[in-house]
Motif scaffolding. Sequence first.
Motif, PDB file in Angstrom:
ATOM      1  N   GLU A 173      -7.316  11.847   9.402  1.00  0.00           N
ATOM      2  CA  GLU A 173      -7.506  10.578   8.690  1.00  0.00           C
ATOM      3  C   GLU A 173      -7.116   9.408   9.598  1.00  0.00           C
ATOM      4  O   GLU A 173      -6.101   9.460  10.292  1.00  0.00           O
ATOM      5  CB  GLU A 173      -6.661  10.539   7.417  1.00  0.00           C
ATOM      6  N   ASN A 180       0.838  -1.187   0.000  1.00  0.00           N
ATOM      7  CA  ASN A 180       0.000   0.000   0.000  1.00  0.00           C
ATOM      8  C   ASN A 180       0.883   1.252   0.000  1.00  0.00           C
ATOM      9  O   ASN A 180       1.854   1.334   0.756  1.00  0.00           O
ATOM     10  CB  ASN A 180      -0.898  -0.018   1.246  1.00  0.00           C
ATOM     11  N   PHE A 226      -2.613   5.590  12.114  1.00  0.00           N
ATOM     12  CA  PHE A 226      -2.583   4.208  11.639  1.00  0.00           C
ATOM     13  C   PHE A 226      -2.735   3.326  12.872  1.00  0.00           C
ATOM     14  O   PHE A 226      -1.876   3.349  13.766  1.00  0.00           O
ATOM     15  CB  PHE A 226      -1.275   3.921  10.910  1.00  0.00           C
ATOM     16  N   ALA A 277      -2.421  12.058  10.254  1.00  0.00           N
ATOM     17  CA  ALA A 277      -3.011  10.750   9.964  1.00  0.00           C
ATOM     18  C   ALA A 277      -2.711   9.785  11.095  1.00  0.00           C
ATOM     19  O   ALA A 277      -1.640   9.852  11.719  1.00  0.00           O
ATOM     20  CB  ALA A 277      -2.480  10.188   8.645  1.00  0.00           C
ATOM     21  N   ARG A 302       0.623   4.155   1.239  1.00  0.00           N
ATOM     22  CA  ARG A 302       0.754   4.835   2.532  1.00  0.00           C
ATOM     23  C   ARG A 302       1.728   4.090   3.436  1.00  0.00           C
ATOM     24  O   ARG A 302       2.483   4.726   4.186  1.00  0.00           O
ATOM     25  CB  ARG A 302      -0.616   4.962   3.202  1.00  0.00           C
ATOM     26  N   ASN A 321       5.206   4.745   2.217  1.00  0.00           N
ATOM     27  CA  ASN A 321       5.647   6.085   2.615  1.00  0.00           C
ATOM     28  C   ASN A 321       6.021   6.133   4.089  1.00  0.00           C
ATOM     29  O   ASN A 321       6.987   6.815   4.471  1.00  0.00           O
ATOM     30  CB  ASN A 321       4.554   7.113   2.325  1.00  0.00           C
ATOM     31  N   LEU A 322       5.284   5.418   4.933  1.00  0.00           N
ATOM     32  CA  LEU A 322       5.648   5.345   6.349  1.00  0.00           C
ATOM     33  C   LEU A 322       7.059   4.803   6.518  1.00  0.00           C
ATOM     34  O   LEU A 322       7.845   5.306   7.330  1.00  0.00           O
ATOM     35  CB  LEU A 322       4.661   4.463   7.109  1.00  0.00           C
TER      36      LEU A 322
END
Length: 269
Positions: free
Chosen positions: A79, A11, A55, A53, A13, A16-17
């Motif tokens: 988010e 994914n 997670f 954001a 995201r 990017n993490l």
Amino acid sequence: MPLDPITSPQNPRIKNLLKLQQKSSERRAQGLTIVEGLRELTIAHGAGVAVTALFVCPDLAGAQHQQALRELFGRQGVEWFEVSKAVFEKVAYREGSDGVLALVKPPLLTLEELPLPASPLLLVLEAVEKPGNLGAILRTADAAQATAVIVCDPRTDLFNPNAIRSSIGCSFTVPTIATTRPELLAWCQRHGIRTYAAALTAAAVPYTTCNFQGPTALVMGTEADGLTPELMQACDQTIIIPMRGAIDSLNVSTATAILTFEAVRQREV
């Protein structure tokens, strides 16, 4: 509320993490860093840090942590992404994670933006390179209510996720500034701040003989090399913590704590 769960490590995201976790260049370019852990995130939020954001791994976070997050961020439009346990374990950077990770915008200050009280107490670190040491010193600065932590010519970025972890979120409760040696020295001189270099030299005096009640900067070097000669010689006074055993020095975070709380003790008399 959470969006569709993320179950793939591919994914965008998640990828990017991982980039943000591993590369300071990415953190600088995106103006973001990572905070892991509800305790650390709660402290960051309380300090006014912008969270972009969340997670969350429900299997690790549990109902109580998720409810705490809703209370903190439910009305702020942050988010929220649910992440499977397998994926979360790829992005978590600590053992025994509580399943909470966030993207935040770290506060970036300059020396000129730092508000100074009448007698500031500043902790100055030269060329700090170990995030763990930086984090431990930030905890000391928070506990002592130091005015700021100033890092000259840092070798790690101030909001490295591991520094945040080691500081237990105190990266956000203490003003933390990166600068250069010439800028620091000129700024201290303009504001009448006396600089004390912790270094083992013939001219050094025991720290307990010094008066830290006025505007004070405690200047610390790296464990491997100590202070550069240029910064050491430019400081107003060289100080030592007398060693009574076989060893001639202490861990830099321990030494900083000793000097800092001596200054606190003097100011409370």
